[in-house]
Design a protein around this motif. Structure first.
Motif, PDB file in Angstrom:
ATOM      1  N   ASP A  36      48.626  18.597  59.463  1.00 39.13           N
ATOM      2  CA  ASP A  36      48.862  18.082  60.813  1.00 39.13           C
ATOM      3  C   ASP A  36      50.014  18.825  61.483  1.00 39.13           C
ATOM      4  N   ALA A  37      51.104  19.024  60.749  1.00 41.18           N
ATOM      5  CA  ALA A  37      52.242  19.769  61.299  1.00 41.18           C
ATOM      6  C   ALA A  37      51.841  21.207  61.616  1.00 41.18           C
ATOM      7  N   ILE A  38      51.025  21.784  60.764  1.00 44.35           N
ATOM      8  CA  ILE A  38      50.551  23.151  60.988  1.00 44.35           C
ATOM      9  C   ILE A  38      49.667  23.203  62.231  1.00 44.35           C
ATOM     10  N   ALA A  39      48.811  22.202  62.404  1.00 43.38           N
ATOM     11  CA  ALA A  39      47.949  22.158  63.593  1.00 43.38           C
ATOM     12  C   ALA A  39      48.787  22.097  64.864  1.00 43.38           C
ATOM     13  N   HIS A  40      49.888  21.364  64.822  1.00 40.16           N
ATOM     14  CA  HIS A  40      50.799  21.333  65.972  1.00 40.16           C
ATOM     15  C   HIS A  40      51.428  22.703  66.188  1.00 40.16           C
ATOM     16  N   LYS A  41      51.854  23.327  65.097  1.00 42.11           N
ATOM     17  CA  LYS A  41      52.524  24.630  65.179  1.00 42.11           C
ATOM     18  C   LYS A  41      51.608  25.708  65.764  1.00 42.11           C
ATOM     19  N   VAL A  42      50.360  25.759  65.326  1.00 42.25           N
ATOM     20  CA  VAL A  42      49.478  26.840  65.793  1.00 42.25           C
ATOM     21  C   VAL A  42      49.094  26.663  67.255  1.00 42.25           C
ATOM     22  N   LEU A  43      49.291  25.456  67.797  1.00 41.19           N
ATOM     23  CA  LEU A  43      48.986  25.234  69.212  1.00 41.19           C
ATOM     24  C   LEU A  43      50.215  25.316  70.107  1.00 41.19           C
TER      25      LEU A  43
END
Length: 91
Positions: A16-23
């Protein structure tokens, strides 16, 4: 659960944190989402960031839109997860 693991000093790969980061603005997946969903002006918030609540409501239950979003983001998420797993394995 992940908070508990972190307290124990166990590395956590947080999708989830990674999904935020890539966006985040400027990231390749950000640009892909902006381009792919350009017909929906509300996808980009007034500060230039991705309007995640709007995007979520847009694709929820819409198989084709959800597929398009995944096509824009999943490769970046997978690579970052793999990178973090690799990093934790050598440290």
């Amino acid at each position: 659960c992940s908070g508990y693991l972190r307290k124990l000093k166990i590395p956590v790969v947080d999708a989830d944190a990674i999904a935020h980061k890539v966006l985040e603005k400027g990231q390749p997946a950000y640009h892909r989402v902006v381009k792919e969903f350009r017909q929906f002006s509300e996808v980009v918030a007034s500060d230039g960031s991705i309007n995640r609540p709007y995007l979520r409501s847009l694709v929820f239950g819409q198989r084709e839109l959800n597929r398009r979003l995944k096509k824009c983001t999943h490769q970046a998420i997978a690579w970052e997860m793999l990178s973090q797993v690799w990093w934790h394995s050598i440290c």
